[in-house]
Design a protein around this motif. Structure first.
Motif, PDB file in Angstrom:
ATOM      1  N   GLY A 172       0.816  -1.207   0.000  1.00  0.00           N
ATOM      2  CA  GLY A 172       0.000   0.000   0.000  1.00  0.00           C
ATOM      3  C   GLY A 172       0.847   1.252   0.000  1.00  0.00           C
ATOM      4  N   VAL A 173       0.209   2.369  -0.310  1.00  0.00           N
ATOM      5  CA  VAL A 173       0.874   3.673  -0.297  1.00  0.00           C
ATOM      6  C   VAL A 173      -0.082   4.707   0.278  1.00  0.00           C
ATOM      7  CG1 VAL A 173       2.335   3.162  -2.292  1.00  0.00           C
ATOM      8  CG2 VAL A 173       0.110   4.264  -2.636  1.00  0.00           C
ATOM      9  N   GLU A 174       0.481   5.786   0.774  1.00  0.00           N
ATOM     10  CA  GLU A 174      -0.311   6.953   1.183  1.00  0.00           C
ATOM     11  C   GLU A 174       0.389   8.185   0.640  1.00  0.00           C
ATOM     12  OE1 GLU A 174      -2.561   7.810   5.163  1.00  0.00           O
ATOM     13  OE2 GLU A 174      -0.556   8.685   5.325  1.00  0.00           O
ATOM     14  N   ALA A 175      -0.365   9.030  -0.079  1.00  0.00           N
ATOM     15  CA  ALA A 175       0.211  10.203  -0.720  1.00  0.00           C
ATOM     16  C   ALA A 175      -0.715  11.395  -0.540  1.00  0.00           C
ATOM     17  CB  ALA A 175       0.461   9.943  -2.208  1.00  0.00           C
ATOM     18  N   THR A 176      -0.156  12.599  -0.745  1.00  0.00           N
ATOM     19  CA  THR A 176      -0.877  13.852  -0.538  1.00  0.00           C
ATOM     20  C   THR A 176      -1.212  14.511  -1.867  1.00  0.00           C
ATOM     21  OG1 THR A 176       0.277  14.183   1.550  1.00  0.00           O
ATOM     22  CG2 THR A 176      -0.783  16.108   0.600  1.00  0.00           C
ATOM     23  N   GLY A 177      -2.377  15.147  -1.928  1.00  0.00           N
ATOM     24  CA  GLY A 177      -2.770  15.930  -3.098  1.00  0.00           C
ATOM     25  C   GLY A 177      -3.720  17.024  -2.663  1.00  0.00           C
ATOM     26  N   ILE A 178      -4.428  17.598  -3.617  1.00  0.00           N
ATOM     27  CA  ILE A 178      -5.385  18.662  -3.322  1.00  0.00           C
ATOM     28  C   ILE A 178      -6.682  18.376  -4.065  1.00  0.00           C
ATOM     29  CG2 ILE A 178      -4.504  20.115  -5.212  1.00  0.00           C
ATOM     30  CD1 ILE A 178      -5.193  22.549  -3.565  1.00  0.00           C
ATOM     31  N   THR A 216      -5.027   6.852   0.486  1.00  0.00           N
ATOM     32  CA  THR A 216      -4.381   5.574   0.787  1.00  0.00           C
ATOM     33  C   THR A 216      -4.934   4.517  -0.152  1.00  0.00           C
ATOM     34  OG1 THR A 216      -4.274   6.208   3.121  1.00  0.00           O
ATOM     35  CG2 THR A 216      -3.828   3.903   2.598  1.00  0.00           C
ATOM     36  N   LEU A 217      -4.048   3.685  -0.681  1.00  0.00           N
ATOM     37  CA  LEU A 217      -4.454   2.628  -1.602  1.00  0.00           C
ATOM     38  C   LEU A 217      -3.735   1.338  -1.236  1.00  0.00           C
ATOM     39  CD1 LEU A 217      -6.037   1.856  -4.172  1.00  0.00           C
ATOM     40  CD2 LEU A 217      -4.059   2.618  -5.511  1.00  0.00           C
ATOM     41  N   PHE A 218      -4.498   0.256  -1.033  1.00  0.00           N
ATOM     42  CA  PHE A 218      -3.952  -1.063  -0.717  1.00  0.00           C
ATOM     43  C   PHE A 218      -4.326  -2.051  -1.814  1.00  0.00           C
ATOM     44  CE2 PHE A 218      -4.535   0.184   3.936  1.00  0.00           C
ATOM     45  CZ  PHE A 218      -3.183   0.393   4.145  1.00  0.00           C
ATOM     46  N   VAL A 219      -3.390  -2.942  -2.148  1.00  0.00           N
ATOM     47  CA  VAL A 219      -3.665  -4.051  -3.061  1.00  0.00           C
ATOM     48  C   VAL A 219      -3.133  -5.321  -2.415  1.00  0.00           C
ATOM     49  CG1 VAL A 219      -3.305  -5.029  -5.351  1.00  0.00           C
ATOM     50  CG2 VAL A 219      -3.507  -2.553  -5.084  1.00  0.00           C
ATOM     51  N   GLY A 220      -4.019  -6.294  -2.209  1.00  0.00           N
ATOM     52  CA  GLY A 220      -3.629  -7.574  -1.643  1.00  0.00           C
ATOM     53  C   GLY A 220      -3.625  -8.640  -2.727  1.00  0.00           C
ATOM     54  N   THR A 221      -2.447  -9.158  -3.056  1.00  0.00           N
ATOM     55  CA  THR A 221      -2.328 -10.107  -4.142  1.00  0.00           C
ATOM     56  C   THR A 221      -0.959 -10.768  -4.097  1.00  0.00           C
ATOM     57  OG1 THR A 221      -2.382 -10.363  -6.563  1.00  0.00           O
ATOM     58  CG2 THR A 221      -1.453  -8.320  -5.706  1.00  0.00           C
ATOM     59  N   GLU A 222      -0.826 -11.903  -4.783  1.00  0.00           N
ATOM     60  CA  GLU A 222       0.480 -12.523  -4.979  1.00  0.00           C
ATOM     61  C   GLU A 222       1.135 -12.015  -6.255  1.00  0.00           C
ATOM     62  OE1 GLU A 222       0.086 -16.736  -4.826  1.00  0.00           O
ATOM     63  OE2 GLU A 222      -0.628 -16.776  -2.757  1.00  0.00           O
TER      64      GLU A 222
END
Length: 312
Positions: free
Chosen positions: A139-145, A191-197
């Motif tokens: 996952g990642v967390e990033a800032t925008g407007i 925030t965006l998460f991806v659960g995978t192999e």
């Protein structure tokens, strides 16, 4: 003592340590990056076990970092998997869960002047192991407007009235289409998460999160860059809900190889400017649930959340 029976024999869903700070080496393509990270680790505790061996968690972290990370950089989710697997073996636990959040510096150039700037995003790896199998999430967390569409629509209506009263007549709508209209802005954290192999590029996920908002933001901005960001944001107004939906749609389009049993989650928090509260939107579910709704209009009976997916 930890292995003795507790006075109240109830199993615990989670027990462990949180907020452990370490330096870790993460692989990104052909390169390795040293990052400061915060680690949480918990295990499921049986009803007849008084406690977990808390002192062994930092010991396992150090071993994993020394033997695995410092010698060989891994993707953050692979490191979380390695630690979770070791803890299940060493603690003889039914299940272990590890979460790693690292500060990830990204080199970028400003949109108009091309000046180099460093932007910080969060890189997140989560893994759950039970001895038989492991599930892991990147996952990642990033800032925008985000520029608010509602207030902008109100501004457009009032501006239309004023222009018409000033005698612009048939030119009113053309003028309003040419000029970016005022609204209130919200700094957003996506925030965006991806659960995978499957292999997932965290840098792609950062791009998806930033594109889901009205505009990315930059630590360094000269005046031409500032103009670009402001105009770009106001020409693409979005609600907090829009950002979540756009991020999920772009993730599924970017990774068509994801299986129906894989997992995706998007969360957006916008910091309000004309209210004293903030706003939040979130959607999680299996890829199959999301695809069924997007492609065929099927309404899933429920939305599978992250903890359920990790435990299944």
């Amino acid at each position: 003592m930890q292995a003795s029976a507790p006075p109240v024999q109830l199993a615990l869903s989670r027990a462990g340590v949180t907020g452990v700070h370490k330096a870790i080496r993460i692989r990104h393509g052909e390169h390795e990056i040293l990052m400061a990270a915060e680690l949480d680790c918990t295990v499921d505790l049986a009803r007849d076990q008084k406690g977990v061996h808390m002192s062994r968690f930092p010991e396992l972290f150090d071993e994993a970092i020394e033997e695995v990370v410092l010698g060989q950089g891994l993707h953050v989710e692979a490191l979380a998997e390695r630690i979770a697997t070791q803890i299940v073996e060493r603690q003889k636990a039914l299940r272990a869960e590890v979460r790693i959040v690292a500060g990830w510096p990204q080199r970028r150039r400003t949109p108009v002047t091309g000046l180099q700037t460093q932007e910080m995003v969060s890189l997140i790896g989560i893994a759950a192991a039970n001895g038989a199998r492991v599930r892991r999430v990147v996952g990642v967390e990033a800032t925008g407007i985000n520029a608010c569409p509602c207030a902008q629509d109100l501004v457009r209506g009032k501006a239309s009235e004023r222009l018409a009263a000033a005698g612009f007549g048939e030119d009113v709508e053309r003028i309003l289409d040419l000029v970016p209209l005022a609204t209130h802005n919200q700094r957003g954290r996506g925030t965006l998460f991806v659960g995978t192999e499957q292999a997932v590029n965290a840098e792609d996920l950062v791009d998806i999160v930033e594109r889901s908002m009205s505009s990315p933001v930059y630590e360094l901005l000269k005046r031409p860059d500032e103009l670009f960001v402001v105009e770009h944001a106001h020409l693409q107004p979005r609600f907090v809900e829009d950002s979540v939906r756009v991020a999920l749609k772009e993730t599924l389009e970017s990774y068509p190889e994801l299986g129906d049993g894989d997992f995706v989650q998007s969360r957006q928090v916008n910091l309000e400017t004309i209210h004293t509260h903030d706003v939040v939107a979130e959607r999680y579910g299996t890829v199959g649930e999301l695809r069924g709704e997007l492609d065929r209009g099927e309404r899933p009976a429920r939305h599978t959340n992250l903890q359920e997916w990790l435990a299944s």
